[in-house]
Design a protein around this motif. Sequence first.
Motif, mmCIF file in Angstrom:
data_model
loop_
_atom_site.group_PDB
_atom_site.id
_atom_site.type_symbol
_atom_site.label_atom_id
_atom_site.label_comp_id
_atom_site.label_asym_id
_atom_site.label_seq_id
_atom_site.Cartn_x
_atom_site.Cartn_y
_atom_site.Cartn_z
ATOM 1 N N ALA A 1 0.838 -1.204 0.000
ATOM 2 C CA ALA A 1 0.000 0.000 0.000
ATOM 3 C C ALA A 1 0.875 1.257 0.000
ATOM 4 C CB ALA A 1 -0.916 0.002 1.221
ATOM 5 N N PHE A 2 1.967 1.212 0.748
ATOM 6 C CA PHE A 2 2.876 2.356 0.794
ATOM 7 C C PHE A 2 3.470 2.616 -0.588
ATOM 8 C CE2 PHE A 2 7.052 4.181 2.627
ATOM 9 C CZ PHE A 2 6.533 5.468 2.648
ATOM 10 N N GLN A 3 3.785 1.538 -1.298
ATOM 11 C CA GLN A 3 4.299 1.667 -2.662
ATOM 12 C C GLN A 3 3.288 2.417 -3.541
ATOM 13 O OE1 GLN A 3 7.375 0.195 -3.866
ATOM 14 N NE2 GLN A 3 6.936 1.615 -5.509
ATOM 15 N N LYS A 4 2.033 2.032 -3.439
ATOM 16 C CA LYS A 4 0.973 2.666 -4.231
ATOM 17 C C LYS A 4 0.863 4.157 -3.897
ATOM 18 C CE LYS A 4 -4.018 2.319 -5.099
ATOM 19 N NZ LYS A 4 -5.273 1.657 -4.683
ATOM 20 N N HIS A 5 0.899 4.462 -2.607
ATOM 21 C CA HIS A 5 0.812 5.861 -2.178
ATOM 22 C C HIS A 5 2.019 6.666 -2.680
ATOM 23 C CE1 HIS A 5 -2.511 6.162 0.928
ATOM 24 N NE2 HIS A 5 -2.551 4.900 0.581
ATOM 25 N N ALA A 6 3.202 6.086 -2.532
ATOM 26 C CA ALA A 6 4.417 6.797 -2.940
ATOM 27 C C ALA A 6 4.411 7.061 -4.447
ATOM 28 C CB ALA A 6 5.648 5.992 -2.545
ATOM 29 N N ALA B 1 9.622 4.184 -6.448
ATOM 30 C CA ALA B 1 8.792 5.364 -6.721
ATOM 31 C C ALA B 1 9.607 6.521 -7.300
ATOM 32 C CB ALA B 1 8.099 5.820 -5.442
ATOM 33 N N ARG B 2 10.928 6.314 -7.406
ATOM 34 C CA ARG B 2 11.850 7.334 -7.933
ATOM 35 C C ARG B 2 11.800 8.624 -7.119
ATOM 36 N NH1 ARG B 2 11.692 6.267 -14.511
ATOM 37 N NH2 ARG B 2 12.171 4.071 -14.340
ATOM 38 N N ALA B 3 11.783 8.437 -5.822
ATOM 39 C CA ALA B 3 11.823 9.593 -4.914
ATOM 40 C C ALA B 3 13.180 10.277 -5.010
ATOM 41 C CB ALA B 3 11.565 9.133 -3.484
ATOM 42 N N ASP B 4 13.223 11.511 -4.565
ATOM 43 C CA ASP B 4 14.485 12.260 -4.570
ATOM 44 C C ASP B 4 15.367 11.892 -3.394
ATOM 45 O OD1 ASP B 4 13.953 14.246 -6.821
ATOM 46 O OD2 ASP B 4 12.195 14.535 -5.539
ATOM 47 N N GLY B 5 14.740 11.362 -2.335
ATOM 48 C CA GLY B 5 15.552 11.081 -1.168
ATOM 49 C C GLY B 5 14.866 10.231 -0.135
ATOM 50 N N LEU B 6 15.626 9.966 0.928
ATOM 51 C CA LEU B 6 15.172 9.143 2.051
ATOM 52 C C LEU B 6 15.193 9.974 3.326
ATOM 53 C CD1 LEU B 6 17.443 6.032 1.503
ATOM 54 C CD2 LEU B 6 15.012 6.167 0.988
ATOM 55 N N HIS B 7 14.129 9.864 4.101
ATOM 56 C CA HIS B 7 14.115 10.453 5.437
ATOM 57 C C HIS B 7 14.308 9.312 6.423
ATOM 58 C CE1 HIS B 7 13.113 13.308 8.622
ATOM 59 N NE2 HIS B 7 12.478 12.292 9.185
ATOM 60 N N VAL B 8 15.447 9.326 7.108
ATOM 61 C CA VAL B 8 15.816 8.252 8.022
ATOM 62 C C VAL B 8 15.414 8.647 9.439
ATOM 63 C CG1 VAL B 8 17.754 6.902 8.940
ATOM 64 C CG2 VAL B 8 17.779 7.673 6.551
ATOM 65 N N PRO C 1 5.520 11.869 -8.096
ATOM 66 C CA PRO C 1 5.546 12.698 -9.313
ATOM 67 C C PRO C 1 4.905 14.068 -9.121
ATOM 68 C CG PRO C 1 4.735 10.483 -9.790
ATOM 69 C CD PRO C 1 4.791 10.612 -8.305
ATOM 70 N N LEU C 2 3.805 14.134 -8.379
ATOM 71 C CA LEU C 2 3.144 15.441 -8.236
ATOM 72 C C LEU C 2 3.946 16.374 -7.327
ATOM 73 C CD1 LEU C 2 1.359 15.817 -5.355
ATOM 74 C CD2 LEU C 2 -0.023 14.076 -6.454
ATOM 75 N N ILE C 3 4.666 15.799 -6.355
ATOM 76 C CA ILE C 3 5.556 16.608 -5.517
ATOM 77 C C ILE C 3 6.683 17.188 -6.386
ATOM 78 C CG2 ILE C 3 7.267 16.506 -3.648
ATOM 79 C CD1 ILE C 3 5.434 14.284 -2.388
ATOM 80 N N GLN C 4 7.258 16.333 -7.221
ATOM 81 C CA GLN C 4 8.357 16.776 -8.078
ATOM 82 C C GLN C 4 7.891 17.805 -9.107
ATOM 83 O OE1 GLN C 4 9.500 12.845 -9.346
ATOM 84 N NE2 GLN C 4 11.068 12.653 -7.757
ATOM 85 N N GLU C 5 6.696 17.608 -9.648
ATOM 86 C CA GLU C 5 6.152 18.564 -10.629
ATOM 87 C C GLU C 5 5.953 19.942 -10.016
ATOM 88 O OE1 GLU C 5 2.623 16.714 -12.152
ATOM 89 O OE2 GLU C 5 3.788 15.025 -12.945
ATOM 90 N N ALA C 6 5.730 19.980 -8.699
ATOM 91 C CA ALA C 6 5.543 21.258 -8.005
ATOM 92 C C ALA C 6 6.887 21.919 -7.669
ATOM 93 C CB ALA C 6 4.734 21.042 -6.733
ATOM 94 N N GLY C 7 7.984 21.247 -8.005
ATOM 95 C CA GLY C 7 9.301 21.825 -7.763
ATOM 96 C C GLY C 7 9.888 21.512 -6.408
ATOM 97 N N LYS D 1 23.549 9.611 -4.633
ATOM 98 C CA LYS D 1 22.480 9.413 -5.621
ATOM 99 C C LYS D 1 21.159 9.986 -5.127
ATOM 100 C CE LYS D 1 20.073 5.780 -8.174
ATOM 101 N NZ LYS D 1 19.780 4.342 -8.224
ATOM 102 N N LEU D 2 20.885 9.789 -3.831
ATOM 103 C CA LEU D 2 19.659 10.308 -3.227
ATOM 104 C C LEU D 2 19.996 11.295 -2.104
ATOM 105 C CD1 LEU D 2 17.537 7.034 -2.811
ATOM 106 C CD2 LEU D 2 17.336 8.737 -4.621
ATOM 107 N N ILE D 3 19.078 12.205 -1.835
ATOM 108 C CA ILE D 3 19.156 13.033 -0.631
ATOM 109 C C ILE D 3 18.929 12.099 0.558
ATOM 110 C CG2 ILE D 3 18.045 14.898 0.669
ATOM 111 C CD1 ILE D 3 17.025 15.938 -2.104
ATOM 112 N N VAL D 4 19.790 12.159 1.548
ATOM 113 C CA VAL D 4 19.618 11.327 2.746
ATOM 114 C C VAL D 4 19.737 12.222 3.974
ATOM 115 C CG1 VAL D 4 20.474 9.366 4.092
ATOM 116 C CG2 VAL D 4 20.612 9.310 1.584
#
Length: 217
Positions: free
Chosen positions: A50-55, A81-88, A60-66, A105-108
Amino acid sequence: MSLTDNRCRLVLIVPDIADAAERARIVGDALKGGDVASVIVPQYGLDDQAFQKHAEALVPLIQEAGAAALVAGDTRVAGRARADGLHVEGNHEAMTEAMEKFSPKLIVGGGNAADRHHALEIGEAKPDYIFFGKLNGDIKPEAHGKNVALGEWWSSMIEIPCIVMGGADPASALVVAESGAEFVALHRAVFEVPERAAAVIAEVNALLDEKAPRFGA
């Protein structure tokens, strides 16, 4: 150089909504309100599928908003999901492991920095940012005093940017900005009344434009 480049900027924490399409609509509408640096997508109680589906709906819409899309929790979900980063949300060891695997490669960033000692331990991993507070820690109108104090201490002496969790009142963003923190995270302050989310983001940006201290001033 825009007004937002040299003052505290907004980070949004996505609300806990079970329906992926409804959640995406609310977040997408909110992002029309103005400048947002990044958006953190927590897993909450969702299973990995389910988290995969949500992500996949949100990123994409977060990234489209800049804004940068940061997934909290499952690193595989972040990748797919091709996110920009990980929140640990873990400790020094979790941060070090994430940095070794995914940076640059990703924001961490993130961390569970409840005090100066743990903050400095997490900082040894050289994350892209450190987070003071809990993602759902905005239970009072004002930002938690301890987190604001940690942000002030950290930003005065360490170059790694910090995000400080704000309170449930949008005006708490200014208190965080006055601490010198580079970013303020808002959750309930923006999404408590979803229909007003974009207006709240616009109002907070206007407040910060007018009153937030400028970096390097």
